[in-house]
Design an enzyme around this catalytic site. Structure first.
Site, mmCIF file in Angstrom:
data_model
loop_
_atom_site.group_PDB
_atom_site.id
_atom_site.type_symbol
_atom_site.label_atom_id
_atom_site.label_comp_id
_atom_site.label_asym_id
_atom_site.label_seq_id
_atom_site.Cartn_x
_atom_site.Cartn_y
_atom_site.Cartn_z
ATOM 1 N N HIS A 38 0.817 -1.210 0.000
ATOM 2 C CA HIS A 38 0.000 0.000 0.000
ATOM 3 C C HIS A 38 0.855 1.267 0.000
ATOM 4 C CE1 HIS A 38 -3.675 1.997 -0.049
ATOM 5 N NE2 HIS A 38 -4.222 1.625 1.102
ATOM 6 N N ASP B 104 -2.325 2.145 -4.638
ATOM 7 C CA ASP B 104 -3.546 2.601 -3.970
ATOM 8 C C ASP B 104 -4.644 1.553 -4.121
ATOM 9 O OD1 ASP B 104 -2.365 4.998 -3.199
ATOM 10 O OD2 ASP B 104 -2.966 6.022 -5.052
#
Length: 409
Positions: free
Chosen positions: A380, A384
């Site tokens: 992450h 995204d």
């Protein structure tokens, strides 16, 4: 060969006067030059840049005869095992590294005497042992008359019962022992890399499900013609590999990597997919390179070749170097659901699972369809949620309807 002279003394015959002519004569003979067996030192083969050392496990001992290309030892590295063959037929003269010792590329391993033969162990001749005659059977004794049983007294009939003695409890079946086995270099490296991924990446997993009806129908219709033309079976893995390449091209962030040394994001315009393969020694991930340029037949052929090398422990370090994305198929073991762990330094991994018949809603009606859960674990820090979900939906669309690949949709 060389020429030598030997002086031979000859005694005189009776009545013959001794002289220098009849006392000695010269005899010439030839000798062959003695050739010694060649002694060669075999060194550790060069490793790839990503591998620095390995552990040696010997298959042969000092004095063993070997043929040309026969495996003498195996070097286990962080990624795979490298077999070291004998360069020629001969006898192992000396082992220069102990079993389990660490070596680097170019380290001397063993000495081989070329052309020699192992000394045969003298066979011990044992004299035949005459079997002892069987012992004579015991004499048959005459039957003995049983004594008469006296009458039981009345007091004994009225005696109270005595409780039976307590017997010891039987021992528990099976043992409760423990054993300790040293972790292999590959197992240790796998553990380190998985923990490294957990400590470094901000891992998050998103899920989806794939209806396998169309891909199963396509395989059923074309598997025979595909096998006849390409000499390779058509499986499901090629569909997911091709779909992943399509999705990686559409979502380049999933195919990128963070360079921690420079704090830069490295985007790749090529797709190298690592395919996880389970072996008796551990999990290996050979790489299919330039998947974006391959068709289904190329992918199936490459997967088959790499899988065969993995099962035969013939993977080279170069076969597992690199990779921009990984696919792990737990479905071959019956997995229903799971979250894969990123293979560092990559940024994402796709987890496939088993195909099971489940009721699903199709056009407002419940139907039984062959369904597969898929999971995408991603870093992450770089990817995204929108990109991860879009990526997984691209794979779902391409597998459920392969025509999307032809139309680049």
């Amino acid at each position: 060969s060389s020429v030598c002279r030997r002086l031979i003394f000859r005694t005189s015959r009776p009545g013959e006067r001794a002289s220098s002519q009849n006392s000695f004569h010269v005899r010439y003979f030839r000798t062959s030059v003695v050739h010694r067996d060649d002694l060669v030192t075999v060194k550790t083969p060069a490793f790839a840049e990503s591998v620095t050392e390995g552990d040696v496990r010997w298959e042969k001992a000092v004095g063993d005869s070997v043929t040309e290309d026969e495996v003498v030892c195996e070097i286990e590295t962080d990624k795979t095992s490298v077999q070291v063959p004998s360069p020629a037929a001969g006898v192992i003269e000396e082992l220069l590294v102990p079993d389990g010792g660490k070596v680097e590329g170019g380290t001397p391993l063993f000495k081989l005497r070329k052309g020699a033969a192992a000394e045969a162990a003298p066979s011990s001749v044992t004299e035949p042992v005459t079997a002892a005659p069987p012992p004579p059977p015991p004499p048959v004794s005459a039957p003995t008359a049983m004594p008469s049983v006296p009458p039981v007294p009345t007091q004994a009939l009225q005696a109270k019962p005595v409780p039976a003695p307590t017997l010891p409890e039987p021992s528990t079946l099976g043992g409760r022992g423990e054993s300790r086995v040293k972790m292999s270099r590959m197992r240790l490296r796998i553990a380190q890399r998985l923990k490294e991924a957990q400590n470094t990446c901000a891992m998050l997993t998103t899920f989806n499900e794939v209806d396998m009806s169309n891909i199963q129908e396509m395989r059923t219709l074309h598997k025979d013609a595909f096998l006849k033309k390409h000499s390779i079976k058509l499986g499901f893995m090629s569909a997911f590999v091709k779909a992943a390449a399509h999705a990686l091209t559409d979502q380049p962030a999933v195919n990128a990597v963070i360079d921690g040394a420079t704090n830069e994001i490295v985007y790749r315009d090529y797709v190298d997919i690592s395919v996880a393969v389970a072996t008796p020694k551990g999990l290996v991930v050979p790489v299919i390179r330039n998947v974006e340029t391959m068709n289904f037949a190329d992918i199936e052929r490459t997967i088959n070749a790499l899988g065969e090398k993995a099962r035969n422990n013939e993977l080279a370090v170069e076969d597992m170097d690199g990779g921009t994305f990984t696919i792990s198929n737990g479905g071959v073991f019956g997995s229903l659901f799971g979250t894969p762990i990123i293979n560092p330094p990559q940024s994402a991994i796709l987890g496939m699972h088993g195909i099971f018949q489940r009721p699903v809603a199709v056009d407002g009606k419940a139907e039984i369809r062959p369904m597969m859960y898929v999971a995408l674990t991603y870093d992450h820090r770089l990817v995204d949620g929108r990109e991860a979900v879009t990526f997984l939906r691209k794979i779902k669309a391409a597998v459920e309807d392969p025509r999307a690949l032809l139309l680049d949709m």
